[in-house]
Design a protein around this motif. Structure first.
Motif, PDB file in Angstrom:
ATOM      1  N   ALA A  67      -8.701  -1.934   7.567  1.00 34.16           N
ATOM      2  CA  ALA A  67      -9.479  -0.905   6.866  1.00 34.16           C
ATOM      3  C   ALA A  67     -10.968  -1.253   6.881  1.00 34.16           C
ATOM      4  O   ALA A  67     -11.833  -0.371   6.960  1.00 34.16           O
ATOM      5  CB  ALA A  67      -8.972  -0.762   5.436  1.00 34.16           C
ATOM      6  N   MET A  68     -11.252  -2.558   6.834  1.00 34.96           N
ATOM      7  CA  MET A  68     -12.660  -2.978   6.805  1.00 34.96           C
ATOM      8  C   MET A  68     -13.375  -2.732   8.136  1.00 34.96           C
ATOM      9  O   MET A  68     -14.596  -2.867   8.210  1.00 34.96           O
ATOM     10  CB  MET A  68     -12.784  -4.439   6.370  1.00 34.96           C
ATOM     11  CG  MET A  68     -12.616  -4.597   4.846  1.00 34.96           C
ATOM     12  SD  MET A  68     -13.247  -6.171   4.212  1.00 34.96           S
ATOM     13  CE  MET A  68     -12.168  -7.319   4.986  1.00 34.96           C
ATOM     14  N   GLN A  69     -12.630  -2.381   9.167  1.00 33.73           N
ATOM     15  CA  GLN A  69     -13.284  -2.027  10.434  1.00 33.73           C
ATOM     16  C   GLN A  69     -13.983  -0.676  10.315  1.00 33.73           C
ATOM     17  O   GLN A  69     -14.819  -0.328  11.145  1.00 33.73           O
ATOM     18  CB  GLN A  69     -12.246  -2.009  11.565  1.00 33.73           C
ATOM     19  CG  GLN A  69     -11.742  -3.423  11.863  1.00 33.73           C
ATOM     20  CD  GLN A  69     -10.792  -3.476  13.038  1.00 33.73           C
ATOM     21  OE1 GLN A  69     -10.368  -2.460  13.555  1.00 33.73           O
ATOM     22  NE2 GLN A  69     -10.471  -4.689  13.467  1.00 33.73           N
ATOM     23  N   PHE A  80       0.824  -1.220   0.000  1.00 34.43           N
ATOM     24  CA  PHE A  80       0.000   0.000   0.000  1.00 34.43           C
ATOM     25  C   PHE A  80       0.855   1.266   0.000  1.00 34.43           C
ATOM     26  O   PHE A  80       0.570   2.224  -0.703  1.00 34.43           O
ATOM     27  CB  PHE A  80      -0.933   0.018   1.219  1.00 34.43           C
ATOM     28  CG  PHE A  80      -2.045  -0.969   1.087  1.00 34.43           C
ATOM     29  CD1 PHE A  80      -3.199  -0.624   0.396  1.00 34.43           C
ATOM     30  CD2 PHE A  80      -1.925  -2.252   1.586  1.00 34.43           C
ATOM     31  CE1 PHE A  80      -4.216  -1.549   0.230  1.00 34.43           C
ATOM     32  CE2 PHE A  80      -2.943  -3.182   1.423  1.00 34.43           C
ATOM     33  CZ  PHE A  80      -4.089  -2.822   0.744  1.00 34.43           C
ATOM     34  N   THR A  81       1.908   1.259   0.819  1.00 35.38           N
ATOM     35  CA  THR A  81       2.658   2.501   1.035  1.00 35.38           C
ATOM     36  C   THR A  81       3.806   2.689   0.042  1.00 35.38           C
ATOM     37  O   THR A  81       4.295   3.805  -0.114  1.00 35.38           O
ATOM     38  CB  THR A  81       3.237   2.531   2.464  1.00 35.38           C
ATOM     39  OG1 THR A  81       4.103   1.394   2.616  1.00 35.38           O
ATOM     40  CG2 THR A  81       2.133   2.434   3.492  1.00 35.38           C
ATOM     41  N   GLY A  82       4.236   1.622  -0.611  1.00 32.72           N
ATOM     42  CA  GLY A  82       5.369   1.724  -1.533  1.00 32.72           C
ATOM     43  C   GLY A  82       4.964   2.358  -2.860  1.00 32.72           C
ATOM     44  O   GLY A  82       3.781   2.388  -3.215  1.00 32.72           O
ATOM     45  N   THR A  83       5.951   2.880  -3.578  1.00 26.94           N
ATOM     46  CA  THR A  83       5.684   3.392  -4.921  1.00 26.94           C
ATOM     47  C   THR A  83       5.920   2.259  -5.917  1.00 26.94           C
ATOM     48  O   THR A  83       6.572   1.257  -5.603  1.00 26.94           O
ATOM     49  CB  THR A  83       6.640   4.541  -5.271  1.00 26.94           C
ATOM     50  OG1 THR A  83       7.982   4.001  -5.298  1.00 26.94           O
ATOM     51  CG2 THR A  83       6.569   5.657  -4.246  1.00 26.94           C
ATOM     52  N   GLU A  84       5.411   2.450  -7.144  1.00 28.91           N
ATOM     53  CA  GLU A  84       5.582   1.417  -8.170  1.00 28.91           C
ATOM     54  C   GLU A  84       7.080   1.159  -8.414  1.00 28.91           C
ATOM     55  O   GLU A  84       7.492   0.019  -8.617  1.00 28.91           O
ATOM     56  CB  GLU A  84       4.873   1.842  -9.462  1.00 28.91           C
ATOM     57  CG  GLU A  84       4.926   0.751 -10.514  1.00 28.91           C
ATOM     58  CD  GLU A  84       3.878   0.920 -11.609  1.00 28.91           C
ATOM     59  OE1 GLU A  84       2.959   1.753 -11.446  1.00 28.91           O
ATOM     60  OE2 GLU A  84       3.981   0.198 -12.606  1.00 28.91           O
ATOM     61  N   ALA A  85       7.876   2.234  -8.367  1.00 32.17           N
ATOM     62  CA  ALA A  85       9.319   2.091  -8.603  1.00 32.17           C
ATOM     63  C   ALA A  85       9.964   1.245  -7.506  1.00 32.17           C
ATOM     64  O   ALA A  85      10.825   0.402  -7.772  1.00 32.17           O
ATOM     65  CB  ALA A  85       9.977   3.466  -8.657  1.00 32.17           C
ATOM     66  N   GLN A  86       9.521   1.459  -6.244  1.00 33.62           N
ATOM     67  CA  GLN A  86      10.092   0.695  -5.130  1.00 33.62           C
ATOM     68  C   GLN A  86       9.657  -0.766  -5.175  1.00 33.62           C
ATOM     69  O   GLN A  86      10.437  -1.674  -4.894  1.00 33.62           O
ATOM     70  CB  GLN A  86       9.643   1.304  -3.796  1.00 33.62           C
ATOM     71  CG  GLN A  86      10.341   2.615  -3.430  1.00 33.62           C
ATOM     72  CD  GLN A  86       9.664   3.310  -2.268  1.00 33.62           C
ATOM     73  OE1 GLN A  86       8.478   3.103  -2.006  1.00 33.62           O
ATOM     74  NE2 GLN A  86      10.408   4.154  -1.572  1.00 33.62           N
ATOM     75  N   SER A  93      -7.550   5.990   0.178  1.00 34.17           N
ATOM     76  CA  SER A  93      -8.418   5.989   1.360  1.00 34.17           C
ATOM     77  C   SER A  93      -7.869   5.079   2.449  1.00 34.17           C
ATOM     78  O   SER A  93      -7.899   5.428   3.637  1.00 34.17           O
ATOM     79  CB  SER A  93      -9.829   5.516   0.988  1.00 34.17           C
ATOM     80  OG  SER A  93     -10.330   6.237  -0.099  1.00 34.17           O
ATOM     81  N   ILE A  94      -7.379   3.923   2.063  1.00 29.45           N
ATOM     82  CA  ILE A  94      -6.867   2.981   3.066  1.00 29.45           C
ATOM     83  C   ILE A  94      -5.635   3.575   3.749  1.00 29.45           C
ATOM     84  O   ILE A  94      -5.478   3.471   4.970  1.00 29.45           O
ATOM     85  CB  ILE A  94      -6.558   1.602   2.433  1.00 29.45           C
ATOM     86  CG1 ILE A  94      -7.858   0.921   1.985  1.00 29.45           C
ATOM     87  CG2 ILE A  94      -5.786   0.702   3.401  1.00 29.45           C
ATOM     88  CD1 ILE A  94      -7.687  -0.381   1.217  1.00 29.45           C
ATOM     89  N   LYS A  95      -4.785   4.218   2.965  1.00 32.01           N
ATOM     90  CA  LYS A  95      -3.588   4.829   3.540  1.00 32.01           C
ATOM     91  C   LYS A  95      -3.947   5.940   4.534  1.00 32.01           C
ATOM     92  O   LYS A  95      -3.239   6.167   5.508  1.00 32.01           O
ATOM     93  CB  LYS A  95      -2.702   5.406   2.431  1.00 32.01           C
ATOM     94  CG  LYS A  95      -1.861   4.341   1.752  1.00 32.01           C
ATOM     95  CD  LYS A  95      -0.614   4.909   1.094  1.00 32.01           C
ATOM     96  CE  LYS A  95      -0.933   5.655  -0.178  1.00 32.01           C
ATOM     97  NZ  LYS A  95       0.293   5.927  -0.982  1.00 32.01           N
ATOM     98  N   GLN A  96      -5.063   6.651   4.240  1.00 28.93           N
ATOM     99  CA  GLN A  96      -5.470   7.744   5.133  1.00 28.93           C
ATOM    100  C   GLN A  96      -6.160   7.229   6.404  1.00 28.93           C
ATOM    101  O   GLN A  96      -6.357   7.983   7.351  1.00 28.93           O
ATOM    102  CB  GLN A  96      -6.389   8.716   4.381  1.00 28.93           C
ATOM    103  CG  GLN A  96      -5.613   9.610   3.420  1.00 28.93           C
ATOM    104  CD  GLN A  96      -6.496  10.270   2.382  1.00 28.93           C
ATOM    105  OE1 GLN A  96      -7.696   9.992   2.325  1.00 28.93           O
ATOM    106  NE2 GLN A  96      -5.913  11.127   1.561  1.00 28.93           N
ATOM    107  N   SER A  97      -6.523   5.949   6.406  1.00 31.36           N
ATOM    108  CA  SER A  97      -7.174   5.374   7.590  1.00 31.36           C
ATOM    109  C   SER A  97      -6.105   4.955   8.606  1.00 31.36           C
ATOM    110  O   SER A  97      -4.922   5.143   8.383  1.00 31.36           O
ATOM    111  CB  SER A  97      -8.006   4.155   7.196  1.00 31.36           C
ATOM    112  OG  SER A  97      -7.142   3.057   6.937  1.00 31.36           O
TER     113      SER A  97
END
Lengths: 320, 320
Positions: B243-245, B216-222, B271-275
């Protein structure tokens, strides 16, 4: 005489093995049902466990030890059947494998891996490094045999040597190892278990050659699939190799491809049956059986020796 | 500090292992090239061999014994990568898999089997039944983990327990076994090799959870693949479970199917990253790392203990 009649005195022990096979496969994992199906489909023949038990009869036969080897060998055989089915059964829709088909295939693949792993787990119960050594080598060889068979499909530039090496790896080795590991688990001396390996190898070769002959001479009812299936799928077997020694037949055979129709194959099969190819193939099979009998003569005269001899005889004469 | 710097004192031994890996895979069989590719692609990380060697450092470290265990573990890992690719790579034409694609897939499957068989063959060199017992059990568990992962795809009705059991089988167990078998091959006492198993298990859990967070947190390059690939493929990982909570997020997540577009996934990832899901997942990972450190404290204070500690620290902080 039916095959199973020859070793009816093993029935109690074979029933025990059957039960352990079911427990291992079906156990707690419903997804392994597909794999379990293979076990049931292959019916009660259980050739590899029979060879394991008969090998064990040359030594200190303890069914509670030997059964582990018998179960392991049948599971390895089952795993190879399960893997053989992967991809062939693929369910294709709109030009792409459906997610479901992809899952089922992947599950089938991991089910095969699981069964292989379980068989190894069962063998560890005996705490005998030699069993692992022989078995892991056999697994490697079987895989190479499968890879060669795939690679050699529709390759008509093969010779007898290629064919024999392939069926050795694909079939004969696991039967040889069945006889030998049963003996080792019963503390049979090295000289004897090596001879049992050799017996199994010769019988295994004859068994596969006979199978390859029956693919031409058998009826669809006997085979459970149309005659000539091997050739249609590009498997170049012994009768095909001999048939290609006839220039006229060779011209036709090398035309066979994935586009050949079953009708074209049927006419070709008739021609191959009318040639000397079947007879020549039977001669090779018989030569292996003769070697198998010769090895038997050098083994101690226990009851299992007679049984092994009857099985060899049966293989030479079987019609399906 | 780069991961490989932490164990640079193992470089000579790792080079030896690298050479043996190449010999085993590439050897005489050109068809195994595809499998060899995986070995090369996975680069020089060789996490499992490193753990094997470090486990061995707690006992009578003899590289000519230990190397066999290291090679075997890396081969088992490679076999699982090769099998993971089967079917996904399928080449489809005119609604049917081409013969060539079918062959290549089957060859990939048997290449995986071959690599697995070879790894077992290598382990037999040590003639130690305990190694086989632990290893065959691990193989079975890894297969069950793979089967569960396939079965649980797009199944949003999962809980933490299901997830943890799956990553234990899929990842943690083989790392745990790497630490333990290296120790066993160096005659480390049971009490210590069991602790090394536990350390590897905790670190392996943290490793996989971190992997699932980075998706989720990584970039495509990473990552070398688009972020959110796991979710798009229906893998319900720890951040998704958290996130489903959130009722609003849950509604969106359970809509994800094989028809979801990358654009839709991207908005969901944001959205998941902001949760709080990422933070909660990191807490679980850290809890496993804390357990790993605790086990280390109970181990003898050899240099390898510091290295294991550094590796655990690295895993907790890695960004890709």
């Amino acid at each position: 005489m039916k095959l199973s009649m020859m070793y009816s005195y093993l029935n109690t022990d074979l029933a025990l093995i059957e039960k352990e096979l079911e427990t291992t496969i079906q156990g707690e994992h419903p997804v392994l049902k597909q794999a379990g199906l293979h076990l049931l489909q292959s019916g009660g023949k259980r050739l590899r466990p029979v060879f394991v038990l008969l090998g064990g009869k040359f030594g200190n036969y303890d069914i509670h030890v030997i059964k582990n080897v018998a179960v392991a060998l049948e599971l390895i055989h089952t795993a190879s059947l399960v893997h053989d089915d992967v991809i062939d059964d693929a369910d294709i829709r709109r030009g792409k494998p459906t997610i479901k088909a992809k899952w089922d295939n992947k599950i089938a693949m991991y089910a095969g891996d699981y069964i292989l792993g379980s068989s190894l787990e069962i063998i560890t119960r005996l705490e005998n490094p030699l069993l692992h050594k022989i078995l892991s080598n056999a697994i490697v060889e079987v895989c190479l045999g499968e890879i060669e068979q795939i690679k050699d499909k529709y390759d008509f530039d093969q010779n007898l040597r290629t064919y024999l090496r392939r069926i050795k790896r694909k079939t004969a080795l696991l039967i040889a190892v069945s006889c030998q590991l049963g003996a080792i688990a019963a503390d049979v001396p090295e000289e004897t278990h090596k001879k049992l390996f050799l017996f199994g190898y010769y019988v295994g070769m004859a068994f596969q050659i006979t199978d390859d002959i029956l693919d031409f001479t058998g009826t669809e009812a006997q085979l459970g699939k149309p005659a000539g299936s091997d050739l249609l799928q590009g498997n170049i077997t012994l009768p095909v190799l001999y048939a290609m020694q006839n220039k006229y037949l060779k011209e036709q055979i090398i035309q066979v491809s994935e586009l050949t129709t079953p009708e074209e194959i049927n006419s070709l099969i008739t021609s191959i049956k009318q040639s000397n190819a079947i007879m020549h193939s039977e001669m090779i099979s018989n030569r292996y059986l003769a070697k198998a009998y010769k090895v038997l003569d050098e083994l101690p005269p226990v009851r299992a020796r007679n049984t092994l001899s009857s099985i060899a005889k049966y293989i030479g004469k079987r019609k399906y």
